[in-house]
Design a protein around this motif. Structure first.
Motif, PDB file in Angstrom:
ATOM      1  N   SER A 160     -80.421  27.904  29.230  1.00  0.00           N
ATOM      2  CA  SER A 160     -79.668  27.690  30.310  1.00  0.00           C
ATOM      3  C   SER A 160     -79.653  28.212  31.015  1.00  0.00           C
ATOM      4  N   HIS A 161     -78.915  28.187  32.714  1.00  0.00           N
ATOM      5  CA  HIS A 161     -79.192  28.988  33.680  1.00  0.00           C
ATOM      6  C   HIS A 161     -79.917  29.846  34.251  1.00  0.00           C
ATOM      7  N   ARG A 162     -79.399  31.231  33.183  1.00  0.00           N
ATOM      8  CA  ARG A 162     -79.746  32.578  33.282  1.00  0.00           C
ATOM      9  C   ARG A 162     -80.715  33.181  31.875  1.00  0.00           C
ATOM     10  N   ASP A 163     -81.427  32.575  32.249  1.00  0.00           N
ATOM     11  CA  ASP A 163     -82.120  32.825  31.243  1.00  0.00           C
ATOM     12  C   ASP A 163     -83.851  32.423  30.824  1.00  0.00           C
TER      13      ASP A 163
ATOM     14  N   VAL B 136     -79.852  20.391  30.021  1.00  0.00           N
ATOM     15  CA  VAL B 136     -78.868  19.446  30.971  1.00  0.00           C
ATOM     16  C   VAL B 136     -77.630  20.228  31.851  1.00  0.00           C
ATOM     17  N   SER B 137     -77.537  19.454  32.957  1.00  0.00           N
ATOM     18  CA  SER B 137     -76.336  20.319  33.409  1.00  0.00           C
ATOM     19  C   SER B 137     -75.179  20.258  33.092  1.00  0.00           C
ATOM     20  N   MET B 138     -74.513  19.967  32.118  1.00  0.00           N
ATOM     21  CA  MET B 138     -73.126  19.312  32.053  1.00  0.00           C
ATOM     22  C   MET B 138     -73.346  20.444  30.934  1.00  0.00           C
ATOM     23  N   LEU B 139     -72.232  21.579  30.992  1.00  0.00           N
ATOM     24  CA  LEU B 139     -72.395  22.546  29.976  1.00  0.00           C
ATOM     25  C   LEU B 139     -71.865  22.153  28.579  1.00  0.00           C
ATOM     26  N   ALA B 140     -72.790  22.931  27.770  1.00  0.00           N
ATOM     27  CA  ALA B 140     -72.624  22.477  26.512  1.00  0.00           C
ATOM     28  C   ALA B 140     -73.687  21.240  26.430  1.00  0.00           C
TER      29      ALA B 140
ATOM     30  N   GLY C 191     -73.618  29.995  28.364  1.00  0.00           N
ATOM     31  CA  GLY C 191     -72.443  30.622  28.843  1.00  0.00           C
ATOM     32  C   GLY C 191     -71.623  31.219  27.955  1.00  0.00           C
ATOM     33  N   ASP C 192     -70.165  31.910  28.171  1.00  0.00           N
ATOM     34  CA  ASP C 192     -68.720  31.780  27.454  1.00  0.00           C
ATOM     35  C   ASP C 192     -68.580  30.836  27.606  1.00  0.00           C
ATOM     36  N   GLY C 193     -68.236  30.577  28.842  1.00  0.00           N
ATOM     37  CA  GLY C 193     -67.478  29.364  29.266  1.00  0.00           C
ATOM     38  C   GLY C 193     -67.997  27.805  28.737  1.00  0.00           C
ATOM     39  N   ALA C 194     -69.464  27.865  28.247  1.00  0.00           N
ATOM     40  CA  ALA C 194     -69.858  26.481  27.399  1.00  0.00           C
ATOM     41  C   ALA C 194     -69.204  26.661  26.478  1.00  0.00           C
ATOM     42  N   THR C 195     -68.748  27.988  25.666  1.00  0.00           N
ATOM     43  CA  THR C 195     -68.288  27.963  23.998  1.00  0.00           C
ATOM     44  C   THR C 195     -66.747  26.910  24.377  1.00  0.00           C
TER      45      THR C 195
ATOM     46  N   ASN D 195     -72.603  36.615  26.886  1.00  0.00           N
ATOM     47  CA  ASN D 195     -71.070  36.441  27.652  1.00  0.00           C
ATOM     48  C   ASN D 195     -70.529  37.420  28.797  1.00  0.00           C
ATOM     49  N   ASN D 196     -70.875  36.780  30.175  1.00  0.00           N
ATOM     50  CA  ASN D 196     -71.012  37.797  31.063  1.00  0.00           C
ATOM     51  C   ASN D 196     -69.926  37.629  31.920  1.00  0.00           C
ATOM     52  N   CYS D 197     -68.842  37.642  30.823  1.00  0.00           N
ATOM     53  CA  CYS D 197     -67.262  38.139  31.652  1.00  0.00           C
ATOM     54  C   CYS D 197     -66.987  37.184  32.138  1.00  0.00           C
ATOM     55  N   TYR D 198     -67.322  36.023  32.621  1.00  0.00           N
ATOM     56  CA  TYR D 198     -67.283  34.811  33.818  1.00  0.00           C
ATOM     57  C   TYR D 198     -67.859  33.865  33.551  1.00  0.00           C
ATOM     58  N   ALA D 199     -66.598  32.673  33.911  1.00  0.00           N
ATOM     59  CA  ALA D 199     -67.153  31.559  34.063  1.00  0.00           C
ATOM     60  C   ALA D 199     -66.988  30.951  35.511  1.00  0.00           C
ATOM     61  N   TYR D 200     -68.173  31.445  35.987  1.00  0.00           N
ATOM     62  CA  TYR D 200     -67.723  31.452  37.965  1.00  0.00           C
ATOM     63  C   TYR D 200     -66.562  32.019  37.964  1.00  0.00           C
TER      64      TYR D 200
HETATM   65  C1  LIG Z   1     -69.354  21.047  31.928  1.00  0.00           C
HETATM   66  C2  LIG Z   1     -69.252  21.256  33.238  1.00  0.00           C
HETATM   67  N1  LIG Z   1     -67.953  21.543  34.075  1.00  0.00           N
HETATM   68  C3  LIG Z   1     -68.171  22.318  34.632  1.00  0.00           C
HETATM   69  C4  LIG Z   1     -69.915  22.640  35.463  1.00  0.00           C
HETATM   70  C5  LIG Z   1     -69.692  23.734  36.031  1.00  0.00           C
HETATM   71  N2  LIG Z   1     -70.279  24.673  36.391  1.00  0.00           N
HETATM   72  C6  LIG Z   1     -71.488  25.394  36.666  1.00  0.00           C
HETATM   73  S1  LIG Z   1     -72.111  26.816  35.418  1.00  0.00           S
HETATM   74  C7  LIG Z   1     -70.758  27.072  35.319  1.00  0.00           C
HETATM   75  C8  LIG Z   1     -69.742  28.270  34.415  1.00  0.00           C
HETATM   76  C9  LIG Z   1     -70.123  28.229  33.301  1.00  0.00           C
HETATM   77  O1  LIG Z   1     -70.188  29.275  32.660  1.00  0.00           O
HETATM   78  P1  LIG Z   1     -70.217  29.870  31.334  1.00  0.00           P
HETATM   79  O2  LIG Z   1     -70.866  28.812  30.482  1.00  0.00           O
HETATM   80  O3  LIG Z   1     -69.538  31.383  31.318  1.00  0.00           O
HETATM   81  O4  LIG Z   1     -71.831  30.586  32.284  1.00  0.00           O
HETATM   82  P2  LIG Z   1     -72.259  31.228  33.344  1.00  0.00           P
HETATM   83  O5  LIG Z   1     -72.748  30.961  34.482  1.00  0.00           O
HETATM   84  O6  LIG Z   1     -71.371  32.452  33.926  1.00  0.00           O
HETATM   85  O7  LIG Z   1     -73.342  31.973  32.663  1.00  0.00           O
HETATM   86  C10 LIG Z   1     -69.864  25.400  35.701  1.00  0.00           C
HETATM   87  C11 LIG Z   1     -68.128  26.009  36.540  1.00  0.00           C
HETATM   88  C12 LIG Z   1     -70.854  22.593  34.720  1.00  0.00           C
HETATM   89  N3  LIG Z   1     -72.117  22.106  35.383  1.00  0.00           N
HETATM   90  N4  LIG Z   1     -70.598  21.502  33.245  1.00  0.00           N
END
Ligand SMILES: Cc1ncc(C[n+]2csc(CCOP(=O)(O)OP(=O)(O)O)c2C)c(N)n1
Length: 339
Positions: free
Chosen positions: A65-68, A114-118, A145-149, A174-179
Motif C-alpha cells: 500500500s502507500h506506506r510500505d 490500486v489507489s482505490m483503498l482496499a 491501513g486501518d481505514g481500508a478495513t 493501524n496508524n491511528c488515523y485514516a487521513y
Molecule cells: C476508496 C477510497 N477512498 C478514499 C481515498 C483517499 N484516501 C487515500 S489514502 C486515505 C486514508 C487512508 O487511511 P488508512 O487506510 O488508514 O491508511 P493510512 O493513510 O492511514 O496509512 C484516503 C481517504 C482512496 N484512495 N480510496
C-alpha cells in the motif's frame, strides 16, 4: 528464516534506508518542486513492511500500500529507481508514467497498489488462489491501513481468501488515523484484528513498532499459509509520525501524541536494543548511517540526471494490445492539441 543477529542488522539497514529515502522525498525533493503530486510516506511505520517482507522467498509476492516502502526495497527496487519514479523519469519503475508509489514489477513479485483503498485485497486473494491451484508453495503479503478495513472490498477479499484457504497474509498498518479521521470515528471496534473472526480467519494484534514482534507474527502466518492452512490477519499498531501526505500540516493531531510516539520510534527502539545487547557498537551504527547517506546521495545524483520519457513512449506498456488504434489515435490528437 531465523530471527538472528544478521536478520536484525539487515532489518535495521532496511528500516533506516526507508526512513532516509522517504525523508529526502517528503522533506527535500517535494519542497524543492522536483516531485509533483501527492507524496505519502510511512515515517514511524518502517518496522511493519521490513519485519514482514524480509522473510519472503523468490517467487512470493507483495501487494503493498502507500506506506510500505521497505517492502519495495527488500524485493529489489533500488533507491535510484525509487527517486526516478517519484521524479517522473524514464528509469523509474513505471518509466515516467506515474510519479508516486503506484509502482509494481511482476518480475520481482510486486503488484502495483490500486489507489482505490482496499481494492488490492481481493486481488491478493486471487494471486494466492493461483499459487494454490498451481501447487506452488508461495505466499502473498497484502498491506493496507486501518481505514481500508472499513471498505466493502476489504471484507469481500478476506472472505474469499478464507473460504478458499488462499496462502495470503493480510497486514494492517493501524496508524491511528485514516487521513484526518481518528480510529474511533472510523470504526466501532477497538482492534482491527477482531474483524478476522467474521471470516473464520485468525486475527492477531502486534506492536507494529517492534520489528521482532512483527517478524514473529508474520513468520507464523507465512508458515501456516505455505502449509495450506489459509490466511491470517495481522494488525500492527503504530503511528504515522508525519502528515497524511507532504502537503498536510497535521494540525488535527495533538502535539503530545507526536511526542509520545517519538519515544516509541521503531528505528530508535531497534538501534537501542542492538546497542544495549552489544550486538552492534556505536561505531558500527555510525558506519551504517554513513553507508546509507552515501548510497542515497549516489542514487539521487544519478536519478536527477536521468532523462524524462519521450512523449512518443506515452502509451508503451499501457495497453495489452500495442497495436490498438483507438488509444493511439486519441494520443495523437491529444498531443497535437497540447503542442
Ligand atoms: C476508496 C477510497 N477512498 C478514499 C481515498 C483517499 N484516501 C487515500 S489514502 C486515505 C486514508 C487512508 O487511511 P488508512 O487506510 O488508514 O491508511 P493510512 O493513510 O492511514 O496509512 C484516503 C481517504 C482512496 N484512495 N480510496
Amino acid at each position: 528464516m531465523e530471527l538472528n543477529q544478521q536478520t536484525l542488522l539487515d532489518m535495521l539497514y532496511y528500516m533506516k534506508l526507508t526512513r532516509e529515502i522517504e525523508t529526502r522525498i517528503e522533506r527535500k525533493l517535494y519542497r524543492q518542486g522536483k516531485i509533483v503530486g501527492g507524496v505519502y510516506v510511512g515515517r514511524g511505520q518502517e518496522a511493519i513492511a521490513v519485519g514482514s517482507a524480509i522473510q519472503l522467498e523468490k517467487d512470493d509476492c507483495i501487494c503493498p500500500s502507500h506506506r510500505d516502502m521497505g517492502a519495495f526495497l527488500i524485493r529489489g527496487i533500488t533507491p535510484r529507481e525509487v527517486f526516478a519514479q517519484y521524479m517522473g523519469r524514464k528509469t523509474g519503475v513505471t518509466k515516467g508514467k506515474e510519479a508516486n508509489m503506484h509502482m509494481g514489477d511482476m518480475r520481482r513479485g510486486i503488484v502495483a497498489f490500486v489507489s482505490m483503498l482496499a481494492d488490492t485485497v481481493p486481488v491478493a486473494a486471487g494471486i494466492a488462489m493461483t499459487f494454490k491451484m498451481r501447487k506452488q508453495a508461495n505466499v502473498v503479503l497484502c498491506y493496507f491501513g486501518d481505514g481500508a478495513t472499513s471498505r466493502g472490498d476489504w471484507h469481500e477479499g478476506l472472505n474469499l481468501a478464507s473460504v478458499q484457504k488462499a496462502p495470503v497474509v493480510y497486514i494492517c498498518n493501524n496508524n491511528c488515523y485514516a487521513y484526518s479521521t481518528p480510529l474511533e470515528k472510523q470504526m466501532a471496534v477497538k482492534d482491527v484484528a477482531v474483524r478476522g473472526a467474521a471470516y473464520g480467519m485468525p486475527g492477531v494484534t502486534v506492536d507494529g513498532n517492534d520489528v521482532a514482534e512483527v517478524f514473529r507474527a508474520t513468520r507464523e502466518a507465512i508458515s501456516m499459509a505455505r502449509r495450506g492452512g489459509g490466511p491470517t490477519l495481522i494488525e500492527c499498531k503504530t503511528f504515522r509520525m508525519t502528515g497524511h501526505s507532504a502537503h498536510d500540516d497535521v494540525k488535527y493531531v495533538e502535539k503530545e501524541l507526536f511526542e509520545e510516539w517519538e519515544k516509541k520510534d521503531p528505528i530508535l527502539r531497534l538501534e537501542t536494543s542492538l546497542l544495549e545487547s552489544k550486538t552492534v557498537s556505536q561505531e558500527a551504527v555510525k558506519k551504517l548511517a554513513a553507508r546509507i547517506t552515501r548510497e542515497i546521495d549516489e542514487a539521487l545524483a544519478i536519478a536527477e540526471n536521468d532523462p524524462f520519457p519521450d512523449p512518443a513512449e506515452t502509451l508503451d506498456g499501457v495497453y495489452a494490445d500495442q497495436s490498438a488504434e483507438a488509444p493511439l489515435a486519441f494520443a495523437n490528437t491529444f498531443f497535437s492539441q497540447v503542442r
